[in-house]
Design a protein around this motif. Structure first.
Motif, PDB file in Angstrom:
ATOM      1  N   PRO A  60       0.833  -1.210   0.000  1.00 28.50           N
ATOM      2  CA  PRO A  60       0.000   0.000   0.000  1.00 28.50           C
ATOM      3  C   PRO A  60       0.865   1.256   0.000  1.00 28.50           C
ATOM      4  N   GLU A  61       0.536   2.192  -0.852  1.00 26.06           N
ATOM      5  CA  GLU A  61       1.310   3.433  -0.937  1.00 26.06           C
ATOM      6  C   GLU A  61       1.394   4.160   0.404  1.00 26.06           C
ATOM      7  N   PRO A  62       0.288   4.290   1.149  1.00 27.88           N
ATOM      8  CA  PRO A  62       0.389   4.952   2.460  1.00 27.88           C
ATOM      9  C   PRO A  62       1.321   4.214   3.418  1.00 27.88           C
ATOM     10  N   PHE A  63       1.356   2.888   3.323  1.00 31.46           N
ATOM     11  CA  PHE A  63       2.243   2.103   4.185  1.00 31.46           C
ATOM     12  C   PHE A  63       3.704   2.371   3.833  1.00 31.46           C
ATOM     13  N   VAL A  64       4.002   2.417   2.543  1.00 35.57           N
ATOM     14  CA  VAL A  64       5.375   2.699   2.098  1.00 35.57           C
ATOM     15  C   VAL A  64       5.817   4.077   2.587  1.00 35.57           C
ATOM     16  N   GLU A  65       4.942   5.064   2.431  1.00 34.74           N
ATOM     17  CA  GLU A  65       5.268   6.424   2.894  1.00 34.74           C
ATOM     18  C   GLU A  65       5.461   6.451   4.409  1.00 34.74           C
ATOM     19  N   PHE A  66       4.624   5.690   5.123  1.00 38.40           N
ATOM     20  CA  PHE A  66       4.726   5.599   6.581  1.00 38.40           C
ATOM     21  C   PHE A  66       6.077   5.022   6.996  1.00 38.40           C
ATOM     22  N   ILE A  67       6.495   3.942   6.351  1.00 36.88           N
ATOM     23  CA  ILE A  67       7.766   3.304   6.685  1.00 36.88           C
ATOM     24  C   ILE A  67       8.943   4.230   6.387  1.00 36.88           C
ATOM     25  N   ILE A  68       8.897   4.893   5.252  1.00 33.39           N
ATOM     26  CA  ILE A  68       9.995   5.803   4.887  1.00 33.39           C
ATOM     27  C   ILE A  68      10.097   6.949   5.890  1.00 33.39           C
ATOM     28  N   ALA A  69       8.939   7.539   6.229  1.00 31.38           N
ATOM     29  CA  ALA A  69       8.941   8.655   7.180  1.00 31.38           C
ATOM     30  C   ALA A  69       9.443   8.203   8.553  1.00 31.38           C
ATOM     31  N   HIS A  70       8.997   7.038   8.983  1.00 28.93           N
ATOM     32  CA  HIS A  70       9.451   6.518  10.276  1.00 28.93           C
ATOM     33  C   HIS A  70      10.954   6.231  10.244  1.00 28.93           C
ATOM     34  N   HIS A  71      11.417   5.658   9.148  1.00 31.07           N
ATOM     35  CA  HIS A  71      12.835   5.329   9.017  1.00 31.07           C
ATOM     36  C   HIS A  71      13.714   6.573   9.151  1.00 31.07           C
ATOM     37  N   HIS A  72      13.246   7.671   8.604  1.00 33.71           N
ATOM     38  CA  HIS A  72      14.022   8.916   8.644  1.00 33.71           C
ATOM     39  C   HIS A  72      13.696   9.782   9.852  1.00 33.71           C
ATOM     40  N   GLY A  73      12.840   9.281  10.757  1.00 36.49           N
ATOM     41  CA  GLY A  73      12.487  10.057  11.932  1.00 36.49           C
ATOM     42  C   GLY A  73      11.644  11.273  11.631  1.00 36.49           C
ATOM     43  N   GLU A  74      10.857  11.184  10.558  1.00 35.08           N
ATOM     44  CA  GLU A  74      10.066  12.337  10.109  1.00 35.08           C
ATOM     45  C   GLU A  74       8.570  12.055  10.140  1.00 35.08           C
ATOM     46  N   LEU A  75       8.163  11.029  10.885  1.00 34.52           N
ATOM     47  CA  LEU A  75       6.754  10.651  10.902  1.00 34.52           C
ATOM     48  C   LEU A  75       5.943  11.642  11.724  1.00 34.52           C
TER      49      LEU A  75
END
Length: 253
Positions: A60-75
């Protein structure tokens, strides 16, 4: 026309692949392998005019964006949805939602279920197909199309629940009986016993049948508004016509 169906699992032992050859009057199950490795899957997908894979082709696109943001500490903390409702927006793809609306069946979540292990294998297979020059379009426009055998069976009016596992061998045999009754033009030949003994084999056959439906325009395609999501997330092809129509005169190839 040659269609292939792949019932994909994370490991070879539970993976099956079927090849169906089509003519104007019927179809023949030419080859069936239970316990298929990557090379056999790539051979099938490369040789077929259309190959149906029972596995999510993307996340899911929202899931991918969520993981990327969390990975970079930007969630950013969610403010509009909380708890289960918020998690659901991350867990299911657009095609999962549409499939549920059309069939009442909810797919396993590729973001929050063990099927993610299978999807990782699928992603690697798609990459190898692309490297080999095969057109890979997760929305279903290329050689590969995502399928959901249980939903296909339901669309065709066949038993679609309770046939998985050794404890349900009776239900599996009933399903094969129903399939061969509705589609007497489908010749399982020497592989009928394998279909009666393995739900993975049956799902591979159903995947190949669904690939045929997709190839001749008898399966769902993403609407214009869903195309962008389908291109990255994948799109489940659901049959839109009776199983008997796969060999009608209008179905060329």
């Amino acid at each position: 026309m040659l269609t292939a169906g792949i019932d994909l699992a994370a490991e070879d032992a539970n993976t099956a692949v079927a090849w169906i050859r089509w003519s104007a009057v019927g179809a023949v199950l030419e080859e069936l392998v239970v316990g298929a490795g990557d090379d056999e899957l790539l051979r099938a997908a490369s040789a077929a005019d259309k190959a149906g894979i029972d596995c999510p082709l993307g996340w899911p696109e929202p899931f991918v964006e969520f993981i990327i943001a969390h990975h970079h500490g930007e969630l950013a903390a969610p403010t509009d949805l909380i708890g289960r409702d918020w998690r659901r927006t991350l867990a299911w793809r657009r095609t999962d939602v549409v499939t549920h609306e059309l069939t009442g069946r909810l797919s396993l979540s590729v973001a929050a279920d063990r099927i993610a292990h299978t999807a990782m294998r699928c992603a690697a297979l798609l990459a190898r197909l692309a490297e080999g020059g095969q057109p890979v379009d997760r929305s279903g426009g290329g050689t590969v199309v995502e399928v959901y055998p249980a939903a296909s069976l339901k669309q065709w009016g066949l038993p679609h629940r309770g046939y998985k596992g050794r404890q349900n061998s009776g239900a599996l045999n009933d399903l094969v009986d129903g399939l061969t009754s509705i589609a007497p033009w489908l010749q399982l030949g020497a592989f009928e016993s394998a279909c009666r003994g393995s739900d993975h084999a049956v799902d591979a056959v159903v995947a190949a049948l669904t690939a045929r439906a997709a190839a001749i325009g008898q399966a769902t395609r993403p609407a214009e508004t869903d195309l962008a999501a389908a291109t990255t997330e994948g799109w489940i092809a659901l049959p839109t016509a009776p199983l008997t129509s796969l060999t009608t005169a209008s179905a060329k190839g």
